[in-house]
Scaffold this motif. Structure first.
Motif, PDB file in Angstrom:
ATOM      1  N   VAL A 250       0.853  -1.201   0.000  1.00 15.27           N
ATOM      2  CA  VAL A 250       0.000   0.000   0.000  1.00 15.27           C
ATOM      3  C   VAL A 250       0.885   1.246   0.000  1.00 15.27           C
ATOM      4  O   VAL A 250       0.673   2.176  -0.776  1.00 15.27           O
ATOM      5  CB  VAL A 250      -0.928   0.039   1.232  1.00 15.27           C
ATOM      6  CG1 VAL A 250      -1.701   1.341   1.281  1.00 15.27           C
ATOM      7  CG2 VAL A 250      -1.885  -1.135   1.227  1.00 15.27           C
ATOM      8  N   ILE A 253       2.483   2.128  -3.364  1.00 13.25           N
ATOM      9  CA  ILE A 253       1.598   2.770  -4.347  1.00 13.25           C
ATOM     10  C   ILE A 253       1.542   4.274  -4.071  1.00 13.25           C
ATOM     11  O   ILE A 253       1.592   5.084  -4.997  1.00 13.25           O
ATOM     12  CB  ILE A 253       0.184   2.154  -4.299  1.00 13.25           C
ATOM     13  CG1 ILE A 253       0.245   0.666  -4.629  1.00 13.25           C
ATOM     14  CG2 ILE A 253      -0.727   2.871  -5.293  1.00 13.25           C
ATOM     15  CD1 ILE A 253      -1.095  -0.052  -4.479  1.00 13.25           C
ATOM     16  N   SER A 257       3.189   7.547  -8.584  1.00 14.95           N
ATOM     17  CA  SER A 257       2.085   8.357  -9.093  1.00 14.95           C
ATOM     18  C   SER A 257       1.465   7.591 -10.245  1.00 14.95           C
ATOM     19  O   SER A 257       2.079   6.670 -10.791  1.00 14.95           O
ATOM     20  CB  SER A 257       2.576   9.726  -9.569  1.00 14.95           C
ATOM     21  OG  SER A 257       3.296   9.590 -10.792  1.00 14.95           O
ATOM     22  N   ASP A 258       0.242   7.992 -10.597  1.00 17.05           N
ATOM     23  CA  ASP A 258      -0.438   7.379 -11.737  1.00 17.05           C
ATOM     24  C   ASP A 258       0.482   7.412 -12.959  1.00 17.05           C
ATOM     25  O   ASP A 258       0.695   6.389 -13.622  1.00 17.05           O
ATOM     26  CB  ASP A 258      -1.730   8.171 -12.004  1.00 17.05           C
ATOM     27  CG  ASP A 258      -2.545   7.620 -13.167  1.00 17.05           C
ATOM     28  OD1 ASP A 258      -2.697   6.382 -13.257  1.00 17.05           O
ATOM     29  OD2 ASP A 258      -3.036   8.421 -13.979  1.00 17.05           O
ATOM     30  N   MET A 261       3.620   5.178 -12.592  1.00 16.00           N
ATOM     31  CA  MET A 261       3.294   3.761 -12.755  1.00 16.00           C
ATOM     32  C   MET A 261       2.998   3.433 -14.209  1.00 16.00           C
ATOM     33  O   MET A 261       3.328   2.345 -14.685  1.00 16.00           O
ATOM     34  CB  MET A 261       2.096   3.399 -11.883  1.00 16.00           C
ATOM     35  CG  MET A 261       2.443   3.381 -10.415  1.00 16.00           C
ATOM     36  SD  MET A 261       1.076   2.663  -9.450  1.00 16.00           S
ATOM     37  CE  MET A 261       1.960   1.361  -8.621  1.00 16.00           C
ATOM     38  N   ARG A 262       2.372   4.381 -14.912  1.00 21.00           N
ATOM     39  CA  ARG A 262       2.093   4.159 -16.336  1.00 21.00           C
ATOM     40  C   ARG A 262       3.413   4.067 -17.105  1.00 21.00           C
ATOM     41  O   ARG A 262       3.604   3.174 -17.921  1.00 21.00           O
ATOM     42  CB  ARG A 262       1.219   5.306 -16.869  1.00 21.00           C
ATOM     43  CG  ARG A 262       0.704   5.098 -18.260  1.00 21.00           C
ATOM     44  CD  ARG A 262      -0.503   6.000 -18.554  1.00 21.00           C
ATOM     45  NE  ARG A 262      -0.220   7.417 -18.452  1.00 21.00           N
ATOM     46  CZ  ARG A 262      -0.676   8.225 -17.493  1.00 21.00           C
ATOM     47  NH1 ARG A 262      -1.460   7.745 -16.556  1.00 21.00           N
ATOM     48  NH2 ARG A 262      -0.369   9.507 -17.464  1.00 21.00           N
ATOM     49  N   PHE A 265       5.490   0.769 -15.623  1.00 20.29           N
ATOM     50  CA  PHE A 265       4.909  -0.572 -15.796  1.00 20.29           C
ATOM     51  C   PHE A 265       3.867  -0.649 -16.911  1.00 20.29           C
ATOM     52  O   PHE A 265       3.794  -1.641 -17.620  1.00 20.29           O
ATOM     53  CB  PHE A 265       4.220  -1.041 -14.505  1.00 20.29           C
ATOM     54  CG  PHE A 265       5.080  -0.963 -13.292  1.00 20.29           C
ATOM     55  CD1 PHE A 265       6.161  -1.820 -13.151  1.00 20.29           C
ATOM     56  CD2 PHE A 265       4.822  -0.037 -12.292  1.00 20.29           C
ATOM     57  CE1 PHE A 265       6.957  -1.766 -12.028  1.00 20.29           C
ATOM     58  CE2 PHE A 265       5.613   0.030 -11.163  1.00 20.29           C
ATOM     59  CZ  PHE A 265       6.693  -0.833 -11.022  1.00 20.29           C
ATOM     60  N   GLY A 266       3.027   0.371 -17.013  1.00 26.98           N
ATOM     61  CA  GLY A 266       1.890   0.285 -17.920  1.00 26.98           C
ATOM     62  C   GLY A 266       1.125  -0.998 -17.644  1.00 26.98           C
ATOM     63  O   GLY A 266       0.931  -1.368 -16.491  1.00 26.98           O
ATOM     64  N   ARG A 267       0.738  -1.674 -18.708  1.00 21.70           N
ATOM     65  CA  ARG A 267       0.043  -2.960 -18.545  1.00 21.70           C
ATOM     66  C   ARG A 267       0.957  -4.112 -18.999  1.00 21.70           C
ATOM     67  O   ARG A 267       0.475  -5.190 -19.365  1.00 21.70           O
ATOM     68  CB  ARG A 267      -1.263  -2.960 -19.353  1.00 21.70           C
ATOM     69  CG  ARG A 267      -2.308  -1.983 -18.808  1.00 21.70           C
ATOM     70  CD  ARG A 267      -3.618  -2.025 -19.597  1.00 21.70           C
ATOM     71  NE  ARG A 267      -4.143  -3.359 -19.769  1.00 21.70           N
ATOM     72  CZ  ARG A 267      -4.856  -4.020 -18.853  1.00 21.70           C
ATOM     73  NH1 ARG A 267      -5.120  -3.466 -17.696  1.00 21.70           N
ATOM     74  NH2 ARG A 267      -5.287  -5.225 -19.111  1.00 21.70           N
ATOM     75  N   VAL A 285       3.564  -4.778 -12.638  1.00 23.31           N
ATOM     76  CA  VAL A 285       3.310  -3.983 -11.437  1.00 23.31           C
ATOM     77  C   VAL A 285       2.952  -4.884 -10.255  1.00 23.31           C
ATOM     78  O   VAL A 285       3.293  -4.583  -9.105  1.00 23.31           O
ATOM     79  CB  VAL A 285       2.219  -2.913 -11.698  1.00 23.31           C
ATOM     80  CG1 VAL A 285       0.863  -3.538 -12.010  1.00 23.31           C
ATOM     81  CG2 VAL A 285       2.108  -1.960 -10.526  1.00 23.31           C
ATOM     82  N   TRP A 344       1.220  12.960  -4.395  1.00 26.45           N
ATOM     83  CA  TRP A 344      -0.168  13.028  -3.917  1.00 26.45           C
ATOM     84  C   TRP A 344      -0.281  12.512  -2.486  1.00 26.45           C
ATOM     85  O   TRP A 344      -1.351  12.554  -1.892  1.00 26.45           O
ATOM     86  CB  TRP A 344      -1.122  12.303  -4.867  1.00 26.45           C
ATOM     87  CG  TRP A 344      -0.821  10.860  -5.104  1.00 26.45           C
ATOM     88  CD1 TRP A 344       0.102  10.353  -5.957  1.00 26.45           C
ATOM     89  CD2 TRP A 344      -1.439   9.727  -4.486  1.00 26.45           C
ATOM     90  NE1 TRP A 344       0.102   8.979  -5.904  1.00 26.45           N
ATOM     91  CE2 TRP A 344      -0.834   8.562  -5.007  1.00 26.45           C
ATOM     92  CE3 TRP A 344      -2.458   9.582  -3.540  1.00 26.45           C
ATOM     93  CZ2 TRP A 344      -1.200   7.273  -4.627  1.00 26.45           C
ATOM     94  CZ3 TRP A 344      -2.824   8.292  -3.164  1.00 26.45           C
ATOM     95  CH2 TRP A 344      -2.198   7.169  -3.701  1.00 26.45           C
ATOM     96  N   PRO A 347       0.783  16.410  -0.961  1.00 32.33           N
ATOM     97  CA  PRO A 347       0.631  17.260  -2.149  1.00 32.33           C
ATOM     98  C   PRO A 347       1.217  18.655  -1.905  1.00 32.33           C
ATOM     99  O   PRO A 347       1.321  19.103  -0.760  1.00 32.33           O
ATOM    100  CB  PRO A 347      -0.889  17.339  -2.340  1.00 32.33           C
ATOM    101  CG  PRO A 347      -1.481  16.271  -1.492  1.00 32.33           C
ATOM    102  CD  PRO A 347      -0.508  16.028  -0.394  1.00 32.33           C
TER     103      PRO A 347
END
Lengths: 403, 403
Positions: A250, A253, A257-258, A261-262, A265-267, A285, A344, A347
């Motif tokens: 947890v 994560i 950040s979004d 992580m994109r 790792f992306g998908r 991920v 975040w 922030p």
């Protein structure tokens, strides 16, 4: 002369014990704790006038080993973030004994050990050499477990004050840290104003937000739900590793950040060409998080995770003052406040709140919001942009001290 | 005539069973599932030309009971979010049998049951009447547990197609849902283009992001780490309630927003004047999360949580097409895409990605980004701003159908 890429080489952890009964440390809770040992390291040399000392303050999972190569073979406090799991596994071996802030503390670095005497200690409540719930309680001869008293950020700082006294330093040139380290730095500046010339708060806040408390509470619940936790009394038995691993997942994560992580790792699938259609890890991920959770349990104590997150959650610099502005009323330190756009967990609006409170008192504050996609981890990763800011801020503070 | 405030009154859940062997449903995984029962409800009346049917699609924890008052006494599917724990406890009693989208489905509401025939079914893999891991496996006479096959969003939709066939509806006026419901709606529009006149995607995405997968994986790990989980074979024993509660707590954080949590809880203490200096809940946000975790375990199956989150994580509308744009190439439906500014689970950039892909094919799409501080939960809470958007979109679609 050392170049920027140099590390300090071998360093040794020292131990300072104080608060021997009946002179225990009085804590915010009203309880008393003693004796207390603080694990600490120092880098560089204290100058003759004792005006060049900087206290570096660690975050939730950090320790006294901020820089250089640890002489202790178990010192796994490498920079663990910002790499994917595969890179990390390799890098961990090479870097495992490097300090957690080695990219910022050393010869020619932001905290230049050719100029400054840098001190870093493991917080009380910790599990990396300082007195904490895994330490032996003298009264019983057994580990404290949950009989260890709740400590606060202010209590951590009270213990550090005694270390600084012990080192013969009247006034620190700077207190500096990221995340929970920034909270400690702010606490120093506000409640020990005579002891601090300047304060560097990075990716931090004057209080823990509701969302931050919420994430910490999930981590604590995961640990306490582990059957091996046993009310905190697990030291001679199996440890609550799966609960601690979930807490760490947890946490991880919230450190990214979004966007990070994109990008990272992306998908992307892990070692497979198509979905596995089962509950083994499909995505990189997932492997990354499981790995991060797993390695953390090898170097960190679950009870310390409970205590340190609780200290963070209790932190509210305005407590006992009418407002945050009032809290900064009698503060004389100069401030450097750094925030990151994609953080975040803490922030940038929380950093700006600090800046406004200092400004409202006519205080001396420099604010810098760094564009970064790394999220909260940016405070450990974005050394290139932080180095000139911090170098210049420290040089000016030292100039003003000497004058 | 009914006024906007009316609910539908008592409604009843129906059950449709199909895919009896040897005609099992073929799943994306290559496995076959049958027989399958879908729990479903309908509201309003199908018109003579069968052109006014709308399929409402539920999110992760939803069920077939979208609107009205359930005739079943255990139907705890009230709107659980957007209230603090105290309000909620009271409200839950009063609203416990109201459908999860009752503020949007009913006479005079966004999905106006005076005009439209609204259908809602529990997804396969679910635990609220449809066939899922807690259902009895005919071959063994015992609950499936982990021998239940992995299902995808596309599989959920394949099952719904059979329900729509069964109801004698050739073409749906609209498919509509929020979050995972939006994913199902998009799946319908892209892979069953002849069956859908329009598609409403709310607070959703064309694929699950890395961050979304990460949060889902934490929830799954928490469930699987619970000693009571027992490899999924727990139905005659104690259930993995603490693991499921932790998964739900993590989920709840992602449904809110930093601002929503600040407004809703801030740092308010729960039933105490000062910190407790122990690990019992100090803050309201802690009590809220513990309560949400706890009540969830009374109505939801842990294995279903594993399966449904896995379906979400596998969702990528571009899979099997060259790109997302290609996926929308042969789509004839009109689209309404709604996103919320503070939704960080399915951020608005993911909705805009859908809009761009439709636009690139010259498709018919309306996009609306709603200013809201409620986070992802906004899709359930912001009915005032969504109602005119949806009403008007549906009316135009119906007009175009009749012409």
């Amino acid at each position: 002369m050392a170049t920027r890429a140099d590390t300090l080489g071998p360093v040794r952890t020292n131990y300072f014990t104080f608060a021997e009964p009946p002179n225990e440390l009085e804590l915010d809770s009203g309880e008393r704790l003693g004796p207390i040992t603080l694990a600490y390291e120092t880098y560089g040399a204290l100058n003759a006038s004792r005006t060049n000392a900087i206290l570096a303050l660690h975050a939730l999972s950090g320790d006294a080993h901020a820089a250089g190569v640890s002489a202790e073979s178990d010192g796994v406090s490498a920079l663990e973030t910002g790499m994917d799991a595969a890179d990390q596994e390799e890098t961990l071996v090479a870097r495992r004994r490097l300090g957690w802030w080695d990219n910022m503390v050393g010869p020619g670095k932001a905290f230049d050990t050719d100029k400054y005497f840098v001190i870093c200690s493991n917080v009380i409540g910790g599990c990396r050499g300082s007195t904490g719930p895994s330490s032996i309680e003298p009264r019983t001869g057994r580990p404290y477990g949950l009989s260890f008293p709740i400590v606060t950020i202010a209590d951590m700082v009270r213990a550090q004050v005694q270390l600084i006294d012990h080192l013969g330093i009247e006034q620190l040139l700077a207190v500096a840290g990221g995340s929970m380290g920034g909270m400690q730095a702010l606490e120093w500046a506000v409640h020990h104003p005579d002891r601090v010339r300047s304060c560097i708060s990075i990716a931090s806040a004057a209080h823990q937000s509701a969302q931050g408390i919420a994430f910490d509470e999930v981590g604590r619940q995961a640990i306490m739900a582990d059957v091996n936790w046993q009310g905190g009394d697990y030291y001679s038995k199996a440890s609550p590793a799966s609960g601690l691993a979930i807490a760490r997942m947890v946490g991880h994560i919230t450190y990214l950040s979004d966007e990070a992580m994109r990008n990272k790792f992306g998908r992307r699938l892990r070692d497979k060409a198509n979905y596995g259609y089962d509950f083994s890890p499909d995505f990189e991920v997932e492997s990354y998080l499981r790995y991060q959770g797993d390695i953390f349990t090898k170097r960190f104590d679950a009870n310390t995770y409970l205590y340190v997150t609780k200290a963070i959650d209790y932190f509210d610099l305005a407590n006992g003052h009418g407002s945050l502005q009032d809290a900064f009323r009698d503060v004389s330190a100069r401030f450097l406040v750094i925030a990151f756009t994609s953080d975040w967990l803490y922030p940038s609006h929380q950093s700006r709140e600090i800046v406004r409170a200092i400004n409202a008192n006519g205080g001396d504050v420099t604010y810098f919001e760094v564009n970064s996609s790394y999220g909260h981890d940016a405070f450990l990763l974005e050394e290139a942009v932080q180095t000139p800011l911090i170098s210049s801020f420290l040089a000016h503070t030292l100039d003003a001290t000497v004058r």
